[in-house]
Design an enzyme around this catalytic site. Structure first.
Site, short mmCIF file in Angstrom:
data_model
loop_
_atom_site.label_atom_id
_atom_site.label_comp_id
_atom_site.label_asym_id
_atom_site.label_seq_id
_atom_site.Cartn_x
_atom_site.Cartn_y
_atom_site.Cartn_z
N HIS A 119 0.83 -1.20 0.00
CA HIS A 119 0.00 0.00 0.00
C HIS A 119 0.87 1.26 0.00
O HIS A 119 0.58 2.23 -0.69
CB HIS A 119 -0.91 0.03 1.23
CG HIS A 119 -2.23 -0.63 1.04
ND1 HIS A 119 -2.39 -1.99 1.02
CD2 HIS A 119 -3.47 -0.10 0.88
CE1 HIS A 119 -3.67 -2.28 0.86
NE2 HIS A 119 -4.34 -1.15 0.76
N ARG A 152 -1.44 2.81 6.82
CA ARG A 152 -1.30 1.39 7.12
C ARG A 152 -0.75 1.19 8.53
O ARG A 152 -1.10 0.23 9.23
CB ARG A 152 -0.40 0.71 6.10
CG ARG A 152 -0.87 0.85 4.68
CD ARG A 152 -2.29 0.36 4.51
NE ARG A 152 -2.36 -1.08 4.40
CZ ARG A 152 -3.49 -1.78 4.51
NH1 ARG A 152 -4.62 -1.16 4.78
NH2 ARG A 152 -3.48 -3.09 4.38
N ASP A 162 7.98 -0.91 7.62
CA ASP A 162 7.34 -1.46 6.41
C ASP A 162 6.93 -0.34 5.47
O ASP A 162 7.11 -0.41 4.26
CB ASP A 162 6.06 -2.24 6.76
CG ASP A 162 6.27 -3.38 7.73
OD1 ASP A 162 7.42 -3.85 7.87
OD2 ASP A 162 5.27 -3.81 8.33
#
Length: 216
Positions: A119, A152, A162
């Site tokens: 994402h 996220r 991440d």
């Protein structure tokens, strides 16, 4: 990609602290925005950049621009998967037991590695592409791409590292796309469309999104 932070390192502790801060946002406007940003597949997904662009982006208003972003998304997403498969990092909600903003996706997410964030790669890649096409709004668009990925973390489905590594991947993919003649052709069409239409389109309603980001 380098490996994700090892347990006990300063970087891992930073990830844990960032996840804790995200859990505290549950139920806030920023949490609700994270749920909206989770959508990558509906026709409305590219519209998340409308406020940053200053005009409504979507298949009805900007079809060529929307097609460009849609075609770039698989390239951005696929680029993270070798590392996802290699590292198989557990997602934060499986570690801290906290809620996510997309409970309907949790079963799938448990089987999908956390590092890097696809994402984040897509959102930041879209922001970079839009910044090229709307250079007078580049700052807002790149910032929105960062926020799209950070949603996220807010959602408790990705660690901060991440998200950050997703931006690194996006930067490399966007640079590589520029070497493709077909991409350059689509980019030119999108640029012409934006130049022709952006001043004729109504301003998007940004009250809710502005409130969400102001409350961070």
């Amino acid at each position: 990609n380098p490996p994700p932070p090892a347990k006990g390192t300063v970087a891992a502790i930073r990830d844990e602290e960032a996840a804790g801060a995200a859990i505290a946002m549950r139920g806030t406007p920023r949490w609700e925005q994270a749920a909206i940003d989770a959508d990558l597949f509906s026709p409305a997904s590219t519209g998340t950049f409308s406020c940053a662009a200053g005009f409504p982006i979507g298949p009805d208003t900007t079809p060529k621009l929307t097609a460009l972003l849609r075609k770039a998304a698989p390239d951005l997403a696929k680029a993270v998967y070798p590392s996802k498969m290699r590292y198989q990092r557990a997602r934060p909600f499986t570690v801290n037991g906290g809620a996510t903003c997309t409970p309907q996706d949790e079963a799938m997410l448990r089987k999908d590695g956390s590092y890097p964030s696809g994402h984040s790669a897509i959102g930041y890649g879209w922001g970079l592409l839009l910044a090229e096409l709307v250079p007078d709004r580049a700052t807002q668009l790149v910032a929105r791409g960062r926020a799209f990925g950070d949603s996220r973390r807010v959602c408790n489905v990705h660690w901060l590292s991440d998200v950050e590594e997703g931006r690194v991947v996006a930067t490399a993919v966007v640079a590589r796309l520029h070497a493709e003649p077909a991409f350059e052709k689509d980019l030119k069409k999108a640029r012409q469309e934006v130049a022709k239409l952006r001043r004729k389109l109504p301003a998007p309603d940004c009250a809710r999104e502005n409130a969400a980001f102001a409350a961070r």
